[in-house]
Design a protein around this motif. Structure first.
Motif, PDB file in Angstrom:
ATOM      1  N   ARG A 265       0.831  -1.209   0.000  1.00 29.64           N
ATOM      2  CA  ARG A 265       0.000   0.000   0.000  1.00 29.64           C
ATOM      3  C   ARG A 265       0.861   1.252   0.000  1.00 29.64           C
ATOM      4  N   ARG A 266       1.943   1.226   0.772  1.00 31.09           N
ATOM      5  CA  ARG A 266       2.826   2.393   0.781  1.00 31.09           C
ATOM      6  C   ARG A 266       3.580   2.515  -0.537  1.00 31.09           C
ATOM      7  N   ARG A 267       3.925   1.379  -1.150  1.00 29.54           N
ATOM      8  CA  ARG A 267       4.558   1.415  -2.470  1.00 29.54           C
ATOM      9  C   ARG A 267       3.609   2.022  -3.495  1.00 29.54           C
ATOM     10  N   LEU A 356       7.214   4.439 -10.213  1.00 32.00           N
ATOM     11  CA  LEU A 356       8.342   5.124  -9.592  1.00 32.00           C
ATOM     12  C   LEU A 356       9.232   4.121  -8.864  1.00 32.00           C
ATOM     13  N   MET A 357       8.602   3.148  -8.196  1.00 32.90           N
ATOM     14  CA  MET A 357       9.371   2.140  -7.473  1.00 32.90           C
ATOM     15  C   MET A 357      10.251   1.340  -8.430  1.00 32.90           C
ATOM     16  N   ARG A 358       9.685   0.932  -9.563  1.00 31.82           N
ATOM     17  CA  ARG A 358      10.473   0.169 -10.544  1.00 31.82           C
ATOM     18  C   ARG A 358      11.632   0.997 -11.078  1.00 31.82           C
ATOM     19  N   ALA A 359      11.381   2.276 -11.336  1.00 37.03           N
ATOM     20  CA  ALA A 359      12.440   3.155 -11.852  1.00 37.03           C
ATOM     21  C   ALA A 359      13.551   3.328 -10.815  1.00 37.03           C
ATOM     22  N   LEU A 360      13.167   3.453  -9.556  1.00 39.04           N
ATOM     23  CA  LEU A 360      14.169   3.619  -8.503  1.00 39.04           C
ATOM     24  C   LEU A 360      14.994   2.352  -8.325  1.00 39.04           C
ATOM     25  N   ALA A 370      19.702   7.868  -6.609  1.00 40.90           N
ATOM     26  CA  ALA A 370      19.172   8.160  -7.937  1.00 40.90           C
ATOM     27  C   ALA A 370      18.924   9.656  -8.054  1.00 40.90           C
ATOM     28  N   VAL A 371      19.166  10.183  -9.250  1.00 42.22           N
ATOM     29  CA  VAL A 371      18.924  11.601  -9.508  1.00 42.22           C
ATOM     30  C   VAL A 371      17.507  11.762 -10.030  1.00 42.22           C
ATOM     31  N   ALA A 372      16.697  12.547  -9.341  1.00 40.42           N
ATOM     32  CA  ALA A 372      15.324  12.797  -9.766  1.00 40.42           C
ATOM     33  C   ALA A 372      15.307  13.984 -10.727  1.00 40.42           C
ATOM     34  N   VAL A 373      14.768  13.736 -11.927  1.00 43.82           N
ATOM     35  CA  VAL A 373      14.739  14.761 -12.968  1.00 43.82           C
ATOM     36  C   VAL A 373      13.298  14.989 -13.394  1.00 43.82           C
ATOM     37  N   VAL A 374      12.863  16.255 -13.426  1.00 41.62           N
ATOM     38  CA  VAL A 374      11.519  16.628 -13.865  1.00 41.62           C
ATOM     39  C   VAL A 374      11.649  17.618 -15.012  1.00 41.62           C
ATOM     40  N   ASP A 375      11.161  17.233 -16.181  1.00 44.38           N
ATOM     41  CA  ASP A 375      11.228  18.086 -17.375  1.00 44.38           C
ATOM     42  C   ASP A 375      12.659  18.559 -17.642  1.00 44.38           C
ATOM     43  N   GLY A 376      13.620  17.643 -17.491  1.00 44.18           N
ATOM     44  CA  GLY A 376      15.007  17.950 -17.773  1.00 44.18           C
ATOM     45  C   GLY A 376      15.736  18.691 -16.678  1.00 44.18           C
ATOM     46  N   ASP A 386      16.553   5.580   2.107  1.00 45.00           N
ATOM     47  CA  ASP A 386      15.386   6.391   2.463  1.00 45.00           C
ATOM     48  C   ASP A 386      14.093   5.764   1.945  1.00 45.00           C
ATOM     49  N   VAL A 387      14.141   5.181   0.750  1.00 42.39           N
ATOM     50  CA  VAL A 387      12.939   4.557   0.181  1.00 42.39           C
ATOM     51  C   VAL A 387      12.505   3.356   1.016  1.00 42.39           C
ATOM     52  N   VAL A 388      13.461   2.509   1.367  1.00 42.90           N
ATOM     53  CA  VAL A 388      13.133   1.326   2.178  1.00 42.90           C
ATOM     54  C   VAL A 388      12.586   1.752   3.537  1.00 42.90           C
ATOM     55  N   ALA A 389      13.194   2.760   4.148  1.00 39.72           N
ATOM     56  CA  ALA A 389      12.722   3.229   5.443  1.00 39.72           C
ATOM     57  C   ALA A 389      11.302   3.774   5.348  1.00 39.72           C
TER      58      ALA A 389
END
Length: 395
Positions: A265-267, A356-360, A370-376, A386-389
């Motif tokens: 559910r959190r994923r 998003l989980m698959r991409a991470l 991972a570097v988060a990029v939005v519209d370049g 941090d994601v697992v926590a």
């Protein structure tokens, strides 16, 4: 006919690989072979189960054949092997039905508590989940029928009669016990599928079936111990120990199901802002002083270095940057304290939930962040830790 088996093997269960901490690696144990594209694994704990079953069945053999001597051990061993074969048939039934419905088995494991079949993912529909779940107990009912039919064809009171009748009773018990309506038993999967189909929400079905499993975990030892006490009898020590251990196993299975549901559910609700660390970007030719000053002005804790084309190529850890003496910070290039970021470490920050989980997961195969990029535009860094926590945090 012989006496029924007093303590048949505990239940087995089909389960997806979905719980926190599952990595898709094979369970520990000895690989006996491969069936339906998946390994058959004999877990070390199954040795304990084999010894317990042999010890339990040995008195039955002794009572039927008091003068057999050492041969009684051989008969007990044969019966134990037959029961393990029955558990394997149970698990293979799960796997073959799942495969026919497009769900590939991951492994078949024989354990202390019978066994389990793992899959590469959860069942896609309630019907598939229910069919896969009932396949195992159905196979045991067929084996029970074979055992009883065979016992009726051989001479009564003989070794074959003892083995066949015991096999029939044990398989009937395993089938009926597995159909009890609570996770982690197969009957719990049926309950989960029924609620899922009714309310169109798998998570609700999982929670209902898991809490039913908690009730079963308490009810099994209460029934085993309470029945003799109500009749004015003393419960057997073996029955008391076994029922309590089985209750603990069921409780842990139900608890794991609830944890896996919370994880999923959190994923599914995962959003970038919940796990991203804000970052600023600086060109590769900038100085350490410029990078630290830019981060401080923006209130960001992370610094990402861009190449001439504006692509993220590195990460500056603030402790490394601050370790540069202030007198040298203005003349020290930021590249001197930059950790390289591989090309596959970037993710689209517009994604959410499972996508998003698959991409991470894919990005963190190349780097710990991972570097988060939005519209370049780089908006921050995401750490696998941090994601697992976040996913493991209680709601």
């Amino acid at each position: 006919m012989s006496d029924p088996v007093s303590a048949p093997p505990p239940p087995s269960a089909a389960r997806p690989v979905a719980a926190p901490g599952r990595t898709g690696t094979r369970s520990p144990g000895w690989v006996l072979g491969r069936v339906a594209g998946a390994p058959v694994v004999l877990a070390p704990s199954s040795v304990v189960a084999a010894l317990v079953l042999a010890v339990v069945f040995l008195p039955v053999v002794g009572s039927q054949f008091p003068g057999l001597g050492v041969g009684a051990y051989g008969i007990a061993l044969v019966f134990t092997v037959l029961l393990f074969a029955s558990v394997l048939v149970h698990e293979l039934a799960h796997g073959f039905v799942a495969r026919s419905r497009g769900q590939q088995p991951h492994e078949f494991v024989l354990t202390l508590w019978g066994g389990h079949t793992s899959f590469g993912g959860a069942s896609p529909t309630p019907l598939t989940s229910a069919l896969v779940a009932v396949a195992g107990p159905a196979a045991n009912l067929v084996l029970a029928g074979v055992g009883f039919a065979g016992a009726s064809l051989v001479a009564p009171g003989g070794v074959a009669d003892l083995l066949l009748w015991g096999l029939g009773v044990a398989n009937a018990f395993v089938a009926l016990f597995n159909l009890l309506p609570g996770l982690p038993l197969d009957g719990g999967r049926v309950v989960e599928a029924a609620v899922w189909g009714a309310v169109h929400d798998r998570s609700t079905g999982t929670r209902v079936a898991a809490w039913a499993g908690v009730v079963l975990a308490v009810g099994v030892p209460v029934w085993v111990l309470g029945g003799p006490l109500l009749r004015g009898e003393r419960p057997s020590l073996l029955g008391a120990v076994w029922s309590c251990l089985l209750g603990a196993h069921l409780f842990q299975g139900a608890r794991d199901a609830l944890a896996a549901d919370r994880w999923e559910r959190r994923r599914d609700a995962l959003r970038l802002e919940a796990v991203v660390r804000p970052a600023v970007t600086v060109p590769a030719g900038a100085s350490v002083a410029h990078a630290v000053g830019t981060a401080a002005a923006a209130g960001a804790g992370e610094i990402v270095v861009l190449d001439e084309a504006g692509r993220p190529v590195g990460r500056v850890r603030r402790p490394d940057a601050l370790a540069v003496p202030p007198a040298a910070a203005a003349t020290t290039p930021v590249s001197a304290v930059t950790a390289a970021l591989p090309a596959g470490a970037a993710v689209d920050g517009r994604l959410a939930g499972p996508a998003l989980m698959r991409a991470l997961v894919a990005a963190c195969e190349h780097s710990d962040v991972a570097v988060a990029v939005v519209d370049g535009r780089v908006v921050g860094l995401v750490s696998a830790v941090d994601v697992v926590a976040h996913l493991r945090a209680r709601t």
